[in-house]
Design a protein around this motif. Structure first.
Motif, mmCIF file in Angstrom:
data_model
loop_
_atom_site.group_PDB
_atom_site.id
_atom_site.type_symbol
_atom_site.label_atom_id
_atom_site.label_comp_id
_atom_site.label_asym_id
_atom_site.label_seq_id
_atom_site.Cartn_x
_atom_site.Cartn_y
_atom_site.Cartn_z
ATOM 1 N N LEU A 14 0.616 -1.237 -0.031
ATOM 2 C CA LEU A 14 -0.014 -0.046 0.059
ATOM 3 C C LEU A 14 0.839 1.317 0.052
ATOM 4 C CD1 LEU A 14 -2.814 -1.083 2.453
ATOM 5 C CD2 LEU A 14 -3.058 -0.544 0.355
ATOM 6 N N ARG A 15 1.904 1.171 0.705
ATOM 7 C CA ARG A 15 2.673 2.402 0.957
ATOM 8 C C ARG A 15 3.613 2.624 -0.398
ATOM 9 N NH1 ARG A 15 4.543 1.149 7.001
ATOM 10 N NH2 ARG A 15 2.698 2.013 8.093
ATOM 11 N N ALA A 16 3.785 1.573 -1.200
ATOM 12 C CA ALA A 16 4.683 1.618 -2.194
ATOM 13 C C ALA A 16 3.882 2.129 -3.431
ATOM 14 C CB ALA A 16 5.319 0.179 -2.639
ATOM 15 N N LEU A 17 2.458 2.001 -3.169
ATOM 16 C CA LEU A 17 1.646 2.619 -4.131
ATOM 17 C C LEU A 17 0.893 3.950 -3.846
ATOM 18 C CD1 LEU A 17 -0.590 -0.646 -4.604
ATOM 19 C CD2 LEU A 17 0.921 0.429 -6.408
ATOM 20 N N GLY A 18 1.560 4.567 -2.506
ATOM 21 C CA GLY A 18 1.357 5.860 -2.367
ATOM 22 C C GLY A 18 0.330 6.026 -1.324
ATOM 23 N N LEU A 19 -0.196 4.900 -0.710
ATOM 24 C CA LEU A 19 -1.510 5.163 0.269
ATOM 25 C C LEU A 19 -0.848 4.609 1.582
ATOM 26 C CD1 LEU A 19 -5.181 4.500 -0.709
ATOM 27 C CD2 LEU A 19 -4.153 3.543 1.661
ATOM 28 N N GLU A 20 -1.214 5.399 2.747
ATOM 29 C CA GLU A 20 -1.094 5.080 3.850
ATOM 30 C C GLU A 20 -2.377 4.374 4.538
ATOM 31 O OE1 GLU A 20 0.905 4.507 7.424
ATOM 32 O OE2 GLU A 20 1.826 5.415 5.701
ATOM 33 N N ILE A 125 -0.203 -6.945 -6.855
ATOM 34 C CA ILE A 125 0.184 -5.219 -7.012
ATOM 35 C C ILE A 125 -0.986 -4.817 -7.847
ATOM 36 C CG2 ILE A 125 1.593 -3.681 -8.350
ATOM 37 C CD1 ILE A 125 3.997 -5.333 -7.107
ATOM 38 N N TRP A 126 -1.223 -5.625 -8.951
ATOM 39 C CA TRP A 126 -2.382 -5.251 -9.954
ATOM 40 C C TRP A 126 -3.834 -5.071 -9.341
ATOM 41 C CZ3 TRP A 126 -2.488 -1.975 -13.437
ATOM 42 C CH2 TRP A 126 -3.708 -1.815 -14.423
ATOM 43 N N ALA A 127 -4.050 -6.133 -8.205
ATOM 44 C CA ALA A 127 -5.353 -6.427 -7.644
ATOM 45 C C ALA A 127 -5.320 -5.138 -6.872
ATOM 46 C CB ALA A 127 -5.403 -7.558 -6.911
ATOM 47 N N LEU A 128 -4.306 -4.710 -6.162
ATOM 48 C CA LEU A 128 -4.270 -3.540 -5.192
ATOM 49 C C LEU A 128 -4.445 -2.157 -5.798
ATOM 50 C CD1 LEU A 128 -1.659 -4.226 -2.214
ATOM 51 C CD2 LEU A 128 -4.122 -3.678 -2.140
#
Length: 286
Positions: A14-20, A125-128
């Motif tokens: 999540l953090r790698a995708l920019g969301l906390e 990663i794609w599902a998230l």
């Protein structure tokens, strides 16, 4: 979107995708001090063999290893829960999450991370990314990981044989994505096949490997060093097994969860297999 992560791999992705996340499990890194929505039912600080015994007994009775703090979770009003369906020992299962939220006024969606091999990481990663509506970030993260793996040095002319222990007492040989990481790093793995669960073995049946890596699931490097010291003080099997072999104790972070950190893990193994040094925060020789 309000997201709660019930598993460390979910929090890291999540953090790698920019969301906390607005809430995390008790085992997740939590620098922001967000609410903790789970607790472990096995006390911390027990010897590894005692942890293993309690885990096996709990499974035999059909009891969970973790508890969801329902009131805390309800107050967060999450839209999405991130869980995992790979290992019942590692974190709350999707079934537990769905059961705990079934009677919420507005139950959150439960997204299950399912990857057991490297290609499964990109699917997770794609599902998230789709669930969060950040597909472009997901594509970028996946590309970064693939590029990091593509720059690995070619395998040595003769691949050294490798054992990878993810638990010491009793010994477990790492499965799932670990065999792929070893192969990418240039080793010949003497353990489970890619995608299959970790394998418990008798100490007398440990493989005759030239190089032994150890990264204990859920342990920091300092905690792992303490566990090895305690094992040796009790006259355990490890010194006999390691005699005449190269052996390294590793930071478990890049290996115990299927996240973008696996590229860091492969590079660490690749350096060690070629006799190159790495940061003492990543590995210590034994």
């Amino acid at each position: 979107m309000r997201v709660v992560s019930l598993v460390p791999s979910g929090t890291l992705l999540l953090r790698a995708l920019g969301l906390e996340p607005v809430g995390v499990s008790h085992s997740c890194p939590n620098p922001q001090g967000v609410p903790v929505v789970t607790e472990g039912l096995i006390p911390k600080g027990l010897p590894q063999e005692e942890i293993d015994r309690r885990v096996r007994e709990a499974h035999g009775r059909g009891e969970p290893l973790y508890k969801i703090r329902g009131e805390v979770l309800a107050a967060l009003e999450a839209d999405l829960l991130v869980s995992q369906g790979v290992c019942q020992v590692c974190a709350v299962t999707p079934q537990q999450a769905a059961l705990a939220t079934a009677f919420f006024p507005r139950p959150p969606r439960v997204l299950e991370l399912r990857g057991t091999q490297l290609e499964g990481l990109f699917l997770d990663i794609w599902a998230l990314a789709q669930a969060l509506d950040v597909e472009e970030r997901g594509r970028h993260l996946a590309q970064e990981i693939r590029e990091g793996l593509s720059r690995l040095p070619p395998p040595p002319p003769r691949r050294p044989s490798v054992a990878f222990l993810e638990w010491l007492d009793p010994p477990y040989l790492g499965g799932h994505w670990v065999p792929e990481l070893v192969a990418l790093a240039g080793g010949r793995y003497l353990g489970p096949k890619p995608g299959t669960p970790s394998l418990r073995v008798d100490p007398m049946d440990l493989p005759e490997a030239e190089v032994v890596f150890m990264a204990f699931c859920g342990y920091s490097l300092e905690e792992a060093l303490a566990a090895v010291a305690d094992h040796r003080a009790r006259g355990g099997y490890l010194d006999r097994y390691l005699r005449g072999r190269q052996a390294y104790l590793l930071d478990a972070g890049p290996f115990q969860a299927l996240t973008h950190r696996v590229a860091e893990g492969v590079w660490t193994l690749a350096h060690l297999l070629r006799g190159k040094g790495v940061s003492p925060h990543l590995a210590r020789p034994l």
